[in-house]
Design a protein around this motif. Structure first.
Motif, PDB file in Angstrom:
ATOM      1  N   SER A  54       0.828  -1.209   0.000  1.00  0.00           N
ATOM      2  CA  SER A  54       0.000   0.000   0.000  1.00  0.00           C
ATOM      3  C   SER A  54       0.864   1.262   0.000  1.00  0.00           C
ATOM      4  N   TYR A  57       2.057   1.713  -3.534  1.00  0.00           N
ATOM      5  CA  TYR A  57       0.963   2.176  -4.375  1.00  0.00           C
ATOM      6  C   TYR A  57       0.696   3.663  -4.161  1.00  0.00           C
ATOM      7  N   LEU A  58       0.621   4.079  -2.885  1.00  0.00           N
ATOM      8  CA  LEU A  58       0.356   5.478  -2.581  1.00  0.00           C
ATOM      9  C   LEU A  58       1.504   6.376  -3.034  1.00  0.00           C
ATOM     10  N   LYS A  60       3.521   5.824  -5.647  1.00  0.00           N
ATOM     11  CA  LYS A  60       3.423   5.956  -7.099  1.00  0.00           C
ATOM     12  C   LYS A  60       2.234   6.831  -7.481  1.00  0.00           C
ATOM     13  N   ARG A  61       1.138   6.687  -6.768  1.00  0.00           N
ATOM     14  CA  ARG A  61      -0.066   7.461  -7.075  1.00  0.00           C
ATOM     15  C   ARG A  61       0.178   8.950  -6.838  1.00  0.00           C
ATOM     16  N   SER A  62       0.813   9.281  -5.723  1.00  0.00           N
ATOM     17  CA  SER A  62       1.066  10.695  -5.448  1.00  0.00           C
ATOM     18  C   SER A  62       2.096  11.255  -6.418  1.00  0.00           C
ATOM     19  N   SER A  63       3.042  10.432  -6.823  1.00  0.00           N
ATOM     20  CA  SER A  63       4.047  10.872  -7.787  1.00  0.00           C
ATOM     21  C   SER A  63       3.408  11.148  -9.141  1.00  0.00           C
ATOM     22  N   ASN A  64       2.548  10.248  -9.580  1.00  0.00           N
ATOM     23  CA  ASN A  64       1.862  10.436 -10.861  1.00  0.00           C
ATOM     24  C   ASN A  64       0.904  11.623 -10.799  1.00  0.00           C
ATOM     25  N   SER A  65       0.230  11.790  -9.689  1.00  0.00           N
ATOM     26  CA  SER A  65      -0.707  12.900  -9.534  1.00  0.00           C
ATOM     27  C   SER A  65       0.029  14.226  -9.585  1.00  0.00           C
TER      28      SER A  65
END
Length: 75
Positions: A54, A57-58, A60-65
């Protein structure tokens, strides 16, 4: 520049966590006495694995966002 440092840092941190996970797995299966203690150790290790997944995932998600929004929030 900060993005490259951040990417290298987090890749290194997650690499260390994966190696630590494997070392703990070998320890539990090889040196912990008793099936009950092994099952408790594996249960704790599975919870740690879920936290690691998790967090990855978070991250990578914050990086992409942040990359797609250029630091600004869309409305």
């Amino acid at each position: 520049m900060f993005g490259k440092v951040k990417k290298i840092f987090f890749t290194g941190v997650f690499g260390i966590l994966y190696i630590s996970f494997l070392a703990q797995l070998v320890y539990i299966l090889g040196w912990v006495a008793g099936i009950d203690n092994k099952l408790i150790g594996l249960a704790a290790l599975s919870l740690e694995w879920l936290v690691l997944i998790s967090a990855r995932y978070l991250s990578k998600r914050s990086s992409n966002s942040a990359q797609h929004n250029n630091g600004f929030r869309r409305r």
